[in-house]
Write a protein that holds these residues in place. Structure first.
Motif, PDB file in Angstrom:
ATOM      1  N   GLY A  27      57.950  14.379  22.215  1.00  0.00           N
ATOM      2  CA  GLY A  27      58.442  13.931  23.518  1.00  0.00           C
ATOM      3  C   GLY A  27      59.066  15.047  24.345  1.00  0.00           C
ATOM      4  O   GLY A  27      58.985  15.029  25.577  1.00  0.00           O
ATOM      5  N   GLU A  31      56.817  16.742  29.072  1.00  0.00           N
ATOM      6  CA  GLU A  31      56.967  17.202  30.462  1.00  0.00           C
ATOM      7  C   GLU A  31      56.372  18.591  30.684  1.00  0.00           C
ATOM      8  O   GLU A  31      56.276  19.046  31.822  1.00  0.00           O
ATOM      9  N   GLY A 214      63.197  13.107  21.716  1.00  0.00           N
ATOM     10  CA  GLY A 214      61.749  12.928  21.888  1.00  0.00           C
ATOM     11  C   GLY A 214      60.965  12.785  20.608  1.00  0.00           C
ATOM     12  O   GLY A 214      59.866  13.295  20.499  1.00  0.00           O
ATOM     13  N   SER A 216      59.629   9.815  17.736  1.00  0.00           N
ATOM     14  CA  SER A 216      59.533   8.389  17.440  1.00  0.00           C
ATOM     15  C   SER A 216      60.215   8.082  16.111  1.00  0.00           C
ATOM     16  O   SER A 216      60.374   6.916  15.759  1.00  0.00           O
ATOM     17  N   ASN A 240      65.776   9.784  24.343  1.00  0.00           N
ATOM     18  CA  ASN A 240      64.398   9.292  24.284  1.00  0.00           C
ATOM     19  C   ASN A 240      64.172   8.359  25.475  1.00  0.00           C
ATOM     20  O   ASN A 240      65.133   7.840  26.052  1.00  0.00           O
ATOM     21  N   LEU A 241      62.912   8.141  25.823  1.00  0.00           N
ATOM     22  CA  LEU A 241      62.589   7.189  26.887  1.00  0.00           C
ATOM     23  C   LEU A 241      62.806   5.762  26.416  1.00  0.00           C
ATOM     24  O   LEU A 241      63.051   4.867  27.217  1.00  0.00           O
ATOM     25  N   GLU A 242      62.696   5.557  25.078  1.00  0.00           N
ATOM     26  CA  GLU A 242      62.769   4.186  24.568  1.00  0.00           C
ATOM     27  C   GLU A 242      63.476   4.143  23.216  1.00  0.00           C
ATOM     28  O   GLU A 242      63.764   5.189  22.633  1.00  0.00           O
ATOM     29  N   ARG A 255      69.018   7.208  27.466  1.00  0.00           N
ATOM     30  CA  ARG A 255      67.643   6.852  27.823  1.00  0.00           C
ATOM     31  C   ARG A 255      67.213   7.645  29.044  1.00  0.00           C
ATOM     32  O   ARG A 255      67.812   7.515  30.115  1.00  0.00           O
ATOM     33  N   GLY A 256      66.166   8.446  28.907  1.00  0.00           N
ATOM     34  CA  GLY A 256      65.662   9.217  30.028  1.00  0.00           C
ATOM     35  C   GLY A 256      64.789  10.339  29.527  1.00  0.00           C
ATOM     36  O   GLY A 256      64.614  10.514  28.309  1.00  0.00           O
ATOM     37  N   ALA A 257      64.225  11.102  30.466  1.00  0.00           N
ATOM     38  CA  ALA A 257      63.339  12.211  30.119  1.00  0.00           C
ATOM     39  C   ALA A 257      64.177  13.397  29.642  1.00  0.00           C
ATOM     40  O   ALA A 257      65.208  13.726  30.242  1.00  0.00           O
ATOM     41  N   GLU A 260      65.441  16.060  32.010  1.00  0.00           N
ATOM     42  CA  GLU A 260      66.556  15.740  32.902  1.00  0.00           C
ATOM     43  C   GLU A 260      67.849  15.543  32.123  1.00  0.00           C
ATOM     44  O   GLU A 260      68.919  15.989  32.542  1.00  0.00           O
TER      45      GLU A 260
END
Ligand code: NAD
Ligand code: ZN
Length: 267
Positions: A27, A31, A214, A216, A240-242, A255-257, A260
């Motif tokens: 993850g 980007e 990033g 899983s 992580n995004l999720e 939670r986020g990229a 950033e």
């Protein structure tokens, strides 16, 4: 809790931590445009990676397996470290103590470390540091690469390592013993190198804080590394995004990229 309160809490944990370990996964490179295995962009000639990145594939049809790695190297040549890699590189260089562990094989943490060290080597940096070379200056931010690096070859017979070269008509061979080369990565079905895993665990066990970015958190044994920090009484921040299986053990989940969140968290 609100996102900004979570970020404030996480920043306090970072500020208060003595030793920090970070574990990153695919993850953090998303980007940078590095395809994950699950992306359609990760597919090549309709093969699944599980069919190509195996010792059996290299034994049965080394040409096709090599062509896949040659293609992955060409994709990576067009990618660069992103603000997430750069924030981690600055962070560990600034602390002067190593703590970065990655599951990625893309070499982007290494590139970010070398770039950050070169950026710091201004006129005020000592002559001794400059003389020791770029790798020495970048040392604190160089990652423990759990799964190896696509940008290196390794001899199948004598284990010698070489920088990657573009694939020619003949399969690449070892300069010292003539054995067949393979990419210096852990293939599906192979175990991780014991000393590499031991270094990662030792960093995690001694850390007050583990930062998981990033991943899983389903590929073992890498996914168990953050648990070593928790079991030793440390904290866990997940970026992580999720949600993942680690989320319920996290002290704070951001939670986020990564590109950033990490500069906001670490700078
Ligand atoms: P994964 O693909 O299983 O999981 C990626 C995780 O990153 C997911 O949880 C996803 O929600 C999160 N994510 C995606 N974009 C993000 C972003 N911008 N910011 C923050 N989080 C983001 O990856 P994994 O856990 O590393 O496991 C995959 C395995 O495949 C590893 O063993 C690795 O060696 C290998 N692999 C490596 C690369 C690479 O080197 N870049 C690429 C693909 C696969
Ligand atoms: Zn050899």
């Amino acid at each position: 809790m609100s996102a900004s309160a979570d970020m404030e809490r996480a920043r306090r944990l970072v500020r208060g931590a003595g030793r920090v370990v970070a574990l990153t996964g695919a993850g953090i490179s998303a980007e940078s445009g590095v395809p994950t295995f699950r992306d359609a962009g990760g597919l090549w000639r309709n093969f699944r990676p599980e069919e190509l990145a195996t010792p059996q594939a290299f034994a049965r049809d080394p040409r096709t397996a090599w062509e896949w790695y040659d293609w992955r190297r060409s994709v990576l040549a067009g990618c660069a470290p992103n603000p997430g890699h750069r924030a981690l590189a600055r962070f560990f260089l600034g602390r002067g103590a190593a703590g970065l562990v990655t599951q990625n094989v893309d070499g982007l943490h290494t590139r970010a470390a070398l770039e950050a060290a070169a950026g710091r080597a201004g006129p005020e940096s000592g002559q001794a540091e400059a003389a020791a070379g770029p790798a020495e200056a970048a040392r604190a931010a160089l990652p423990v690469e759990l799964h190896g690096a696509v940008g290196r070859d390794r001899c199948n017979r004598c284990e010698a390592r070489f920088p990657a070269e573009p694939l020619g008509d003949a399969l690449p061979r070892c300069d010292s013993c003539g054995g067949l080369r393979r990419p210096d990565v852990v293939l599906f079905g192979e175990s991780l190198e014991g000393d590499v895993l031991a270094r990662a665990y030792s960093l995690a066990e001694r850390a007050d804080l583990c930062l998981v970015v990033g991943t899983s958190a389903v590929v073992y044994p890498a996914a168990a590394i953050p648990l070593a920090t928790l079991e030793a009484g440390g904290s866990l921040i997940e970026v992580n995004l999720e949600d993942t299986p680690l989320t319920r053990s996290a002290t704070v989940a951001l939670r986020g990229a990564a590109g950033e969140v990490l500069p906001a968290l670490l700078d």
